[in-house]
Design an enzyme around this catalytic site. Structure first.
Site, PDB file in Angstrom:
ATOM      1  N   LYS A  62       9.843   5.908  -2.453  1.00 25.80           N
ATOM      2  CA  LYS A  62      10.258   4.519  -2.230  1.00 25.80           C
ATOM      3  C   LYS A  62      11.758   4.337  -2.533  1.00 25.80           C
ATOM      4  O   LYS A  62      12.412   3.492  -1.917  1.00 25.80           O
ATOM      5  CB  LYS A  62       9.389   3.572  -3.057  1.00 25.80           C
ATOM      6  CG  LYS A  62       7.937   3.531  -2.583  1.00 25.80           C
ATOM      7  CD  LYS A  62       7.837   2.950  -1.173  1.00 25.80           C
ATOM      8  CE  LYS A  62       6.422   2.877  -0.657  1.00 25.80           C
ATOM      9  NZ  LYS A  62       6.328   2.212   0.650  1.00 25.80           N
ATOM     10  N   TYR A  73       5.502   8.865  -5.784  1.00 29.60           N
ATOM     11  CA  TYR A  73       5.579   7.621  -4.990  1.00 29.60           C
ATOM     12  C   TYR A  73       6.952   6.958  -5.166  1.00 29.60           C
ATOM     13  O   TYR A  73       7.577   6.521  -4.201  1.00 29.60           O
ATOM     14  CB  TYR A  73       4.455   6.700  -5.448  1.00 29.60           C
ATOM     15  CG  TYR A  73       4.382   5.352  -4.761  1.00 29.60           C
ATOM     16  CD1 TYR A  73       3.938   5.237  -3.443  1.00 29.60           C
ATOM     17  CD2 TYR A  73       4.733   4.179  -5.438  1.00 29.60           C
ATOM     18  CE1 TYR A  73       3.850   3.997  -2.825  1.00 29.60           C
ATOM     19  CE2 TYR A  73       4.640   2.938  -4.824  1.00 29.60           C
ATOM     20  CZ  TYR A  73       4.207   2.855  -3.507  1.00 29.60           C
ATOM     21  OH  TYR A  73       4.123   1.622  -2.899  1.00 29.60           O
ATOM     22  N   ARG A  94       4.252   7.170 -11.610  1.00 23.49           N
ATOM     23  CA  ARG A  94       4.395   7.019 -10.148  1.00 23.49           C
ATOM     24  C   ARG A  94       5.509   7.961  -9.670  1.00 23.49           C
ATOM     25  O   ARG A  94       6.292   7.585  -8.800  1.00 23.49           O
ATOM     26  CB  ARG A  94       4.783   5.574  -9.771  1.00 23.49           C
ATOM     27  CG  ARG A  94       3.837   4.489 -10.204  1.00 23.49           C
ATOM     28  CD  ARG A  94       2.554   4.481  -9.382  1.00 23.49           C
ATOM     29  NE  ARG A  94       1.714   3.374  -9.752  1.00 23.49           N
ATOM     30  CZ  ARG A  94       0.880   3.357 -10.798  1.00 23.49           C
ATOM     31  NH1 ARG A  94       0.775   4.426 -11.594  1.00 23.49           N
ATOM     32  NH2 ARG A  94       0.147   2.297 -11.043  1.00 23.49           N
ATOM     33  N   THR A 132      -4.205  -5.536  -2.583  1.00 24.67           N
ATOM     34  CA  THR A 132      -4.615  -5.029  -1.262  1.00 24.67           C
ATOM     35  C   THR A 132      -5.573  -3.850  -1.467  1.00 24.67           C
ATOM     36  O   THR A 132      -5.728  -3.369  -2.603  1.00 24.67           O
ATOM     37  CB  THR A 132      -3.406  -4.485  -0.469  1.00 24.67           C
ATOM     38  OG1 THR A 132      -2.966  -3.285  -1.120  1.00 24.67           O
ATOM     39  CG2 THR A 132      -2.266  -5.468  -0.372  1.00 24.67           C
ATOM     40  N   PRO A 133      -6.133  -3.313  -0.368  1.00 25.64           N
ATOM     41  CA  PRO A 133      -6.990  -2.122  -0.495  1.00 25.64           C
ATOM     42  C   PRO A 133      -6.264  -0.922  -1.127  1.00 25.64           C
ATOM     43  O   PRO A 133      -6.900  -0.048  -1.730  1.00 25.64           O
ATOM     44  CB  PRO A 133      -7.380  -1.818   0.956  1.00 25.64           C
ATOM     45  CG  PRO A 133      -7.295  -3.138   1.652  1.00 25.64           C
ATOM     46  CD  PRO A 133      -6.160  -3.871   0.998  1.00 25.64           C
TER      47      PRO A 133
END
Ligand SMILES: NC(=O)c1ccc[n+]([C@@H]2O[C@H](COP(=O)([O-])OP(=O)(O)OC[C@H]3O[C@@H](n4cnc5c(N)ncnc54)[C@H](O)[C@@H]3O)[C@@H](O)[C@H]2O)c1
Length: 261
Positions: free
Chosen positions: A157, A153, A150, A188-189
């Protein structure tokens, strides 16, 4: 009701956590400006919500400063005074440093970091002018713990967690509180979309691994994140600012075997 008198702008509101927050905020008496890139999905999901007469659906691309300024002006014209800002919209790419392209980096930092910058810069002056308010940012467990594959990402974050603290420190005297929520895996999606994109054919195994990642043995539900958001946006948390609040089913508790995922 815990959010009476609050007007909450939520970005990325059509998504899993965003919509759970819209529902919870409405339940607690707030006026909610629900915004997203995808207004068709957002309108569909907001239709018929209990308390729906207090929701305003608006298109907002967090990477578009002109569009943000236009929303700010149109809300001001309509007498809608935002006093809670929830920066929730996000993009993700999966991979290690050597997998990431410069385009990935620009895309994810553009939505997650620049987006938060753009929206907060536009709405903070009004909040300060009206005597204060609350900023709640969606960070991630990836803000506080290096999660495998990650790279981009996590960088975005981690920046959000520090931007949150900086806002808290710099604007405390203006009546502004800023906190962030750091969830582990939330069903979640967002999860479904990246499993389909990055692990086609392995979605079920990967889903199970993501569930096992939390020692509690399942993913977090969006409404469990929304419950924390209600607290952080209400006056119950008046003495809480600059915090990063982990919701992780026990990941950070300590010495336990964490499976891949
Ligand atoms: N799902 C998880 O496991 C998880 C874990 C930790 C943190 N988070 C964070 O929680 C937040 C919400 O995640 P989610 O799982 O509900 O995601 P989601 O994919 O269900 O929803 C994200 C929403 O953001 C919107 N969006 C994307 N780019 C945008 C832009 N430029 N402008 C405005 N809207 C835009 C999308 O249209 C979508 O509706 C994100 O910040 C995410 O990083 C999620």
């Amino acid at each position: 009701m815990r959010l009476n008198g609050k007007t909450c702008l939520v970005t990325g509101a059509a998504g899993g956590i965003g919509m759970a927050m819209v529902e919870a905020f409405l339940r607690e008496g707030a006026v909610v400006v629900a915004s997203d890139l995808d207004t068709a999905l957002l309108s569909e999901r907001c239709a018929g919500l209990p308390g729906g007469e207090r929701v305003l659906v608006r298109r907002l691309d967090v990477t578009d400063p002109k569009g943000i300024a236009a929303l700010d002006a149109s809300l001001a014209d309509a007498g809608v005074q935002v006093n809670v800002l929830v920066n929730n919209a996000a993009a993700i790419t999966i991979g290690k440093l050597l997998d990431a392209s410069l385009e990935d980096l620009r895309l994810v930092l553009g939505v997650n970091v620049e987006g938060l910058f753009n929206v907060t810069k536009a709405f903070l002056p009004g909040m300060i002018g009206r005597g204060g308010g609350t900023v709640l940012n969606m960070a991630s467990l990836a803000s506080v713990r290096a999660m495998r594959e990650r790279f981009v990402y996590s960088a975005s974050k981690a920046a959000i967690a520090m931007m949150t603290r900086s806002i808290a420190v710099d604007y405390v005297a203006d009546g502004i509180r800023a906190n962030c929520i750091c969830p582990a895996r939330v069903h979640t999606p967002f999860i479904e979309n990246y499993l389909a994109r990055y692990y086609p054919g392995e979605e079920k195994e990967r889903f199970e691994a993501l569930s096992r990642y939390q020692p509690v043995g399942r993913m977090i539900r969006p409404d469990e994140v929304a419950a924390m958001a209600v607290y952080l946006c209400s006056d119950e948390s008046a003495m809480v600012t600059g915090g990063s609040f982990v919701i992780d089913g026990g990941v950070m508790a300590g010495d336990q075997p964490l499976p891949e995922g």
